[in-house]
Design an enzyme around this catalytic site. Structure first.
Site, short mmCIF file in Angstrom:
data_model
loop_
_atom_site.label_atom_id
_atom_site.label_comp_id
_atom_site.label_asym_id
_atom_site.label_seq_id
_atom_site.Cartn_x
_atom_site.Cartn_y
_atom_site.Cartn_z
N GLU A 65 -22.92 28.27 -0.34
CA GLU A 65 -22.09 29.45 -0.60
C GLU A 65 -22.85 30.40 -1.55
OE1 GLU A 65 -17.68 30.39 -2.49
OE2 GLU A 65 -18.73 28.55 -3.01
N HIS A 66 -23.24 29.90 -2.70
CA HIS A 66 -24.02 30.66 -3.68
C HIS A 66 -25.42 30.05 -3.79
CE1 HIS A 66 -20.75 33.04 -5.49
NE2 HIS A 66 -19.99 31.97 -5.32
#
EC number: 1.1.1.23
Length: 398
Positions: free
Chosen positions: A298-299
């Site tokens: 995601e990040h």
């Protein structure tokens, strides 16, 4: 707590709640508003007088918001709006061999935004979903979020809803809110697409209604992968790891580094945490990139000397923080969205943008078709058994 090997799977199994969520959805489908009142009282422990927040109710709640928070929301709004306006695609037209063709972009007409709530409210999530929808010129935007303990709308959420000019705000949460947006009730409008994060019950509900309404994705717990070299500051790396751990016990946080000293210093800062952190020593940065692309986080943070060069090698990530940029700033004001794909879905899609709220309609205008194209179209139609297709084409141009 530190682990030096990655798990085979990430936590995102909502199968255990499917039976319960199915019952909730069926209840909303059959009983409508009555089910929403009952479920809100049963699950949220709140008795609400009305499902749809009245205009005066929103204004009253918004007026209670701390001016500093209002200013913060206004500042974030302008930054996020600038980012998404940059992404609006133009209509495109062209032609080839006597045929004019192109693409025109059209907005989805009705969307629902789910904003989770618990100990805290998350107005930033409404900004993240609502701003690209407004930039995309979605005509009707409906918001659902759990009520406060007083049975009303959180002040910050009310302020953002008014600022965005959403059509309606519903004081309902959980799987029942997703069901209501998907199928409609006496008070809740049925929408064409539902976006927004939520707990395992919300994700299960989105999965179960995805055959009748569009969704942005099925998301699991927050993820962060950090690639760091000897230029990274251990203090910043550790802070960012701990920051993402705030999202909950199931967060998936990984440090990939080829520098022994950096790893040692980060270990010292996180070793006493109860949260599990994963630290992997890599031979070099290329190996770190390979692992990161397989994870598709995601990040992704690139705490390296030449972050832009390294970014060119990243193919799977929801959002990338370059250099000393903290991932947390993307959660609020950097511009990119914080509603991002998790559990490997970054391999096929990205975070929410205007593209989640528009759709391309293709067109063609056949004027002076050349003989080769005409014969090809009729031959293919006949080969596939669609004889009248071929006649329809031939009647106009032969």
């Amino acid at each position: 707590m530190i682990s030096y090997s990655l798990p085979n799977e990430r936590p995102n199994d909502f199968s255990r709640v499917i039976p319960v969520v199915k019952d909730i959805i069926e209840s909303v489908k059959t009983k409508g508003d009555n089910a929403l009142y009952e479920l809100t009282e049963k699950l949220d422990k709140v008795k609400i007088d009305n499902i749809k927040a009245r205009e005066e109710e929103l204004k009253t709640q918004a007026s209670k918001l701390d001016p500093k928070v209002k200013q913060a929301i206004d500042t974030a709004y302008e930054q996020l709006k600038a980012f998404h306006e940059m992404l609006v695609p133009p209509n495109i037209g062209g032609g080839y061999q006597g045929i004019s063709f192109g693409v025109i972009w059209r907005s989805i007409e009705k969307i629902g935004i789910y904003v989770p709530s618990g100990k805290y409210s998350y107005p930033s999530t409404l900004l993240m979903a609502g701003i690209p929808a407004k930039v995309a010129k979605v005509k009707e935007i409906y918001v659902a979020s759990p009520p406060t303990q007083e049975g009303t709308v959180n002040p910050a959420l009310a302020y953002v809803a008014i600022k965005l000019g959403v059509n309606e705000v519903y004081k309902i949460g959980g799987a029942q809110a997703i069901a209501a947006l998907a199928f409609g009730t006496e008070s809740v409008k049925k929408v064409y697409k539902i976006v927004g994060p939520g707990n395992v019950y919300v994700q299960a509900a989105k999965y179960l209604v995805s055959s009748v309404v569009g969704i942005d994705g099925i998301e699991g717990p927050t993820e962060l992968v950090i690639i760091a070299d000897e230029t990274a500051k251990a203090e910043y790396v550790a802070l960012d790891m701990k920051a993402q751990a705030e999202h909950g016990p199931d967060t998936y946080i990984v440090l990939l580094s080829n520098d022994d000293e950096l790893i040692r210093r980060v270990e010292e800062k996180i070793k006493n945490d109860k949260k599990i952190y994963y630290i992997i020593k890599t031979k070099n940065l290329d190996e770190a990139i390979e692992i990161a692309n397989k994870i598709a986080p995601e990040h992704l943070s690139l705490y390296v000397k030449d972050a832009y060069t390294l970014m060119d090698k990243i193919v799977n990530a929801g959002a990338i923080s370059l250099g000393n940029t903290p991932p947390a700033i993307i959660d609020y004001v950097a511009g990119p969205n914080h509603i991002l794909p998790t559990n490997g879905w970054a391999k096929i899609r990205g975070g929410i943008t205007v593209y989640d709220f528009i759709k391309p309609t293709m067109y063609a205008n056949v004027r002076d078709i050349n003989k080769q194209l005409l014969e090809a179209s009729i031959s293919l139609a006949n080969y596939e058994g669609f004889i009248i297709h071929g006649k329809s084409i031939g009647a106009r141009y032969e």
